[in-house]
Scaffold this active site. Structure first.
Site, PDB file in Angstrom:
ATOM      1  CB  CYS A  33      76.165  68.624  79.040  1.00 47.59           C
ATOM      2  SG  CYS A  33      75.703  67.024  79.695  1.00 47.59           S
TER       3      CYS A  33
ATOM      4  CE  LYS B  35      63.111  74.399  87.801  1.00 47.37           C
ATOM      5  NZ  LYS B  35      62.445  74.550  86.482  1.00 47.37           N
TER       6      LYS B  35
ATOM      7  CD  GLU C  54      77.330  73.507  76.863  1.00 50.85           C
ATOM      8  OE1 GLU C  54      77.292  72.271  76.923  1.00 50.85           O
ATOM      9  OE2 GLU C  54      77.036  74.247  77.821  1.00 50.85           O
TER      10      GLU C  54
ATOM     11  CD  GLU D 256      76.073  66.533  83.478  1.00 52.44           C
ATOM     12  OE1 GLU D 256      76.548  67.345  82.654  1.00 52.44           O
ATOM     13  OE2 GLU D 256      75.064  65.849  83.267  1.00 52.44           O
TER      14      GLU D 256
END
Length: 474
Positions: A289, A181, A386, A255
């Site tokens: 990331c 997906k 983040e 992850e």
């Protein structure tokens, strides 16, 4: 600063259809309930295509197709599976210009990054894992390692095609079948990859692609006939997936987010470090990331380094992602732009000093100027959370011990960078950093043979390298 004439890459190399279906069992088909969503160009807000939204019935069909294909695919000798992977890699190379333009249109990243970084790495991952397909007994996971079964893979919007390669290549090399997906805002390169699979004559059902939003991903992850789940994305969604698969016996790799420290010691080569800092946080608009979003600089060189960094930021060109001179493209979506804006405003409200170079932002689309915050403390939200955008928080330290303590003072542990001329210092500090990847005198360097993954809230499991095979072997 040089004045550059526009150098746009041609859009004509990509032929877009007005609508795209789901790729199930080797064919494109509409969603059972006919639901669709639109994918837009973040640089212009123009609608690129209408894409099918997969519901529970569609996910059922995709998983059933993968299960049906699994028997024959897993029974193939590794050398035969390798031939398909090699073929896919070569087709990606042949179509790399088309795919690079598509990626920049759908994602907003500069064409020079999708052309020179993403696409070469995508092909390299398929070549690399093709090489492993007939050598699995020698990979260190037992004399006769077996595939797991059907892998559900959910990927993010920041590197749509590269994240696909990271997941699909090792899964196929080890004999698993896949239901993938892609992210809701960047489905197009995955759907073009479906066409690459057909061109490579990959057996139907080995790779299936279901598009949609979070609900589609949730159906897929929770599906009872899925054996393995691989997810790259936010820590929040990663937690939800971990709760969903707990107790089911499904294998899981995650992850997730990061808040990487880029540590610059006073003996570092400053010009090289400035390039590394810029690459660490402004590459792909900071939508990375493992971005070096916290700069830890030794106090006695902080002033000199910041002056140099600001000079360099003044030369960055923000604008049309398809222009070959562009350094910083568009933010991927209105929602992501709102988050970056909100956290930046909080940073200023908490007392950090905000600076951006003078730059003209386009009137349409989603844009954010490259930004640095100085006077940041560990307590500031911009140093803890983040941001996932082109925003750098600058902190200082005096001793290596303080640098390590500040670098590790985060719930994340995905990556870090160290800048110093002393190899002994680099090794000593790297050994103490709780990060999955530590770069020395460079940043954001990737290689298919090198494992990547995190500690703590950055997830678990490794992708890439020999380690990347383990998640797909029983």
């Amino acid at each position: 600063m040089f004045e550059y004439a526009p150098a746009p890459e041609s859009r004509s190399v990509v032929e877009l259809d007005s609508s795209y279906g789901l790729f199930i069992d080797g064919a494109f088909e509409a969603a059972k309930d006919g639901a669709t969503f639109k994918t837009v160009n973040p640089a212009t807000e123009e609608v690129l295509a209408e894409v099918a939204t997969a519901g529970p019935e569609d996910v059922d069909r995709a998983v059933a197709a993968a299960r049906h294909a699994y028997g024959a695919w897993s029974a193939l000798p590794g050398a035969e599976r390798a031939k398909y992977l090699f073929r896919i890699a070569r087709i990606i190379q042949e179509r790399s210009r088309e795919l690079a333009v598509l990626e920049s249109l759908d994602n907003g990243k500069p064409i020079k990054e999708s052309r020179d970084v993403d696409l070469p790495l995508v092909a390299a991952h398929f070549f690399y894992y093709a090489g492993w397909a007939d050598k699995l007994p020698y990979a260190g996971f037992g004399p006769d390692p077996k595939p797991i079964g059907v892998a559900a893979q959910v990927i993010p919007w920041n590197f749509p095609l590269l994240m696909l390669a990271w997941k699909v290549a090792p899964a196929l090399a080890t004999g698993n079948t896949v239901v993938l997906k892609p992210a809701e805002t960047t489905p197009l390169s995955a759907l073009f990859f479906a066409d690459v699979c057909r061109q490579a004559e990959l057996p139907p059902g080995v790779v299936n692609i279901v598009t949609g939003a979070g609900d589609t991903g949730a159906y897929l992850v929770a599906h009872p006939d899925v054996d393995k789940v691989a997810f790259t994305g936010s820590t929040e969604v990663g937690r939800e997936i971990a709760r969903t698969v707990a107790g089911t016996g499904k294998r899981l790799t995650l992850e997730l987010g990061g808040k990487a420290a880029n540590i610059v010691f006073d003996d570092a080569p400053l010009d090289q470090a400035v390039e590394g800092i810029v690459n660490g946080i402004f590459f792909n608009q900071g939508h990375v990331c493992c971005a070096g979003s916290r700069l830890l600089v030794q106090e006695n060189i902080a002033e000199e380094l910041l002056a140099s960094l600001k000079r360099r930021m003044g030369t960055l060109r923000v604008g049309d992602p398809l222009d070959k001179n562009t350094d910083i493209g568009a933010i991927n979506s209105a929602a992501q732009l709102a988050r970056i804006t909100e956290l930046s405003e909080i940073g200023a409200a908490e007392g950090a000093e905000r600076w951006s170079p003078a730059c003209q932002l386009p009137e349409r689309g989603f844009w954010f100027a490259p930004t640095i915050f100085t006077g940041v403390t560990q307590a500031h939200r911009i140093a803890r959370e983040e941001i996932f955008g082109p925003v750098l928080s600058v902190l200082t330290f005096r001793t290596p011990a303080e640098a390590v303590e500040k670098a590790n003072n985060t719930p994340y542990g995905l990556s870090a960078g160290i800048w110093s001329e002393k190899g002994s210092r680099i090794l000593a500090v790297a050994d103490k950093l709780r990060a999955g990847v530590v770069w020395a005198n460079t940043f954001n360097k990737f290689d298919p043979a090198s494992p990547f993954g995190g500690y703590k809230e950055s997830g678990y499991g490794r992708e890439g390298g020999r380690h990347g095979l383990e998640a797909y072997l029983a």
